[in-house]
Design an enzyme around this catalytic site. Structure first.
Site, PDB file in Angstrom:
ATOM      1  N   LYS A   1      15.539 -14.330  -7.269  1.00  0.00           N
ATOM      2  CA  LYS A   1      15.548 -14.271  -8.772  1.00  0.00           C
ATOM      3  C   LYS A   1      15.045 -12.900  -9.153  1.00  0.00           C
ATOM      4  CE  LYS A   1      14.836 -18.852 -10.416  1.00  0.00           C
ATOM      5  NZ  LYS A   1      14.235 -19.642 -11.427  1.00  0.00           N
TER       6      LYS A   1
ATOM      7  N   LYS B   1      20.827 -23.806 -15.381  1.00  0.00           N
ATOM      8  CA  LYS B   1      21.004 -23.814 -16.875  1.00  0.00           C
ATOM      9  C   LYS B   1      21.099 -22.531 -17.396  1.00  0.00           C
ATOM     10  CE  LYS B   1      16.599 -26.319 -16.421  1.00  0.00           C
ATOM     11  NZ  LYS B   1      15.924 -25.543 -15.409  1.00  0.00           N
TER      12      LYS B   1
ATOM     13  N   LYS C   1      25.291 -22.256  -7.538  1.00  0.00           N
ATOM     14  CA  LYS C   1      24.660 -23.558  -7.884  1.00  0.00           C
ATOM     15  C   LYS C   1      24.807 -23.502  -9.190  1.00  0.00           C
ATOM     16  CE  LYS C   1      19.774 -23.543  -8.764  1.00  0.00           C
ATOM     17  NZ  LYS C   1      18.753 -24.029  -8.930  1.00  0.00           N
TER      18      LYS C   1
END
Ligand code: AQP
Length: 333
Positions: free
Chosen positions: A111, A197, A194
Site C-alpha cells: 500500500k 473499491k 484484485k
C-alpha cells in the site's frame, strides 16, 4: 460458542469482490458463532478519505451488510470509531509490537508503494489496530483471506508478548477461519490485480450499487482474450481474465468453475458475458433494492449502528479496562 470478529473498510462502495470474498461468508457464520462485525472507519483513514464521502460510505457499507443478510439482531454490527476501546487497546499494542514485526508486513509495503517515507504512520501500525479490534472482544476466530493471514499471525504474536510481559494469560489465541473455495475476484481490466473499491477505474469493478445497465456494460467491456472458453480448467492457464469471469459466474450461481466450463465450453466471450451479466443482475438486484430501502431512512440505519456500538462497548470496555489495569494505568474510578 466461539466469538468471531470481522471488519470491512468503508473506503468506497462495496464491490463484488468484497461481497463474494467476505460479506457473503459472514451470513452463515451467524448460525455457528457469536459474531461481531464492524465497519472499520479508523482503518479506512490510513489512506486519504474525503470526510463527507467517508461518513456517507460508512452508512452505505452498513446498509450493504444488512441488505446482504448480516442481520443486526443476530450479531453485533457497529462502527469502529464509536467504540473507543479499539484505540485504547491499539495504543497499548503499539507499545507491545516490535518494529521488526511491522517491517515484515507485506500489505504495508504494497500500500505504501515506492513513496514509503510519505506514507501515514497509521498505515504502518494498521496491524496493531487490527489486533486490538479482535482482542478487545477476546474473539478467538477470525475469517481471513490469504492477504490477512500475516496480520492475524501478528495479532497472536502481540497477545503472546503481552501475556508474557505482564505474566498473565489474558489474551487468547486466535484461530483463522479458512473459507472454502477462496473467491478472489480480480479486476475487470486486469486479471492479475484484485478487484478493489479504491481502484481509480470504476470500470475495474462491479459496485453493489451498480444498476442492471451499468453491470451489463462493465461486463461487456471487461478485458478478455480472443479464444473461446475451454472445456477443462487447465485451458484457463495463462488466461487470468477468462479465469476471473468463469470464477465469478461459478461463485454467483453456486457451482464449480469446472461445471461452468462444462456448460459453456467452446462459447465465445460475447455470449458468455451476456450469461454472466444476467446472472449478476438477477443475484444483486434484490440486494440493491434492500440497500435502497434502508438508505431511504438514514436515521434508522444510524440508530441501528448506535445500538450496535452500545452492545459492542458493553463487551469491549471491561476487557480493555482490565488490560489497562494489567499495564499499570491508574484506574479511572
Ligand atoms: N477482490 C476481492 N476478492 C475477494 N475478497 C476481497 N476482499 C476485498 N477485495 C476482494 C475481502 O473483503 C474484505 C474486506 O476488505 P476491506 O474493505 O477491509 O479491505 P481490502 O481487502 O483492502 O478491500 P478493498 O476492496 O481492496 O479495499 P481498498 O480498495 O480500500 O483497499 C476482506 O476480507 C478482503 O479479503
Amino acid at each position: 460458542m466461539q466469538r468471531v470478529f470481522s471488519g470491512i473498510q468503508p473506503s468506497g462502495i462495496p464491490t463484488l469482490g468484497n461481497y463474494l470474498g467476505a460479506i457473503r461468508n459472514w451470513v452463515p457464520m451467524l448460525d455457528q458463532y457469536e459474531c461481531i462485525y464492524c465497519v472499520v472507519d479508523q482503518h479506512a483513514i490510513t489512506v486519504w478519505q474525503d470526510p463527507k464521502e467517508l461518513a456517507r460510505q460508512t452508512r452505505e457499507m452498513a446498509a450493504a451488510l444488512i441488505a446482504c443478510g448480516v442481520d443486526p439482531d443476530r450479531c453485533v454490527l457497529f462502527v469502529q470509531s464509536h467504540v473507543h476501546a479499539h484505540t485504547r487497546l491499539a495504543w497499548i499494542f503499539n507499545c507491545v509490537a516490535r518494529l521488526g514485526w511491522l517491517n515484515r508486513m507485506t500489505q504495508f509495503k504494497d500500500k505504501a508503494g515506492k513513496d514509503r517515507e510519505n506514507a501515514g504512520s497509521g498505515l504502518y501500525v494498521y496491524p496493531n489496530l487490527m489486533a486490538a479490534d479482535i482482542h478487545a472482544y477476546h474473539a478467538t476466530a477470525v475469517p481471513v483471506g490469504e492477504d490477512q493471514k500475516q496480520h492475524l499471525e501478528l495479532a497472536n504474536d502481540i497477545a503472546e508478548k503481552f501475556n508474557h510481559d505482564y505474566g498473565v494469560d489474558f489474551f487468547p489465541h486466535i484461530d483463522p477461519i479458512i473459507q472454502g473455495v477462496a473467491a478472489r475476484v480480480m479486476s475487470l481490466r486486469d486479471g492479475t490485480k484484485k478487484m478493489s473499491k479504491s481502484d481509480p477505474s470504476d470500470q475495474s469493478r462491479i459496485n453493489l450499487t451498480d444498476d442492471a445497465d451499468a453491470i451489463s456494460l462493465k461486463i461487456r467491456r471487461a478485458k478478455t482474450d480472443p479464444e473461446p472458453l475451454p472445456g477443462e480448467l487447465a485451458g484457463l492457464d495463462g488466461r487470468p481474465e477468462a479465469r476471473n469471469l468463469v470464477g465469478i459466474l461459478a461463485a454467483i450461481t453456486g457451482v464449480t468453475p469446472a461445471d461452468v466450463l462444462k456448460d459453456h465450453a467452446g462459447q465465445g466471450f460475447g455470449t458468455f458475458k451476456g450469461v454472466l451479466a444476467d446472472a449478476l443482475v438477477a443475484h444483486l438486484g434484490p440486494i440493491q433494492s434492500e440497500m435502497k430501502r434502508l438508505l431511504a431512512d438514514p436515521a434508522a440505519v444510524d440508530a441501528l449502528l448506535r445500538k450496535g456500538s452500545d452492545r459492542a462497548a458493553a463487551i469491549a470496555d471491561p476487557i480493555v479496562t482490565k488490560a489497562e489495569e494489567l499495564v499499570g494505568f491508574l484506574p479511572r474510578r
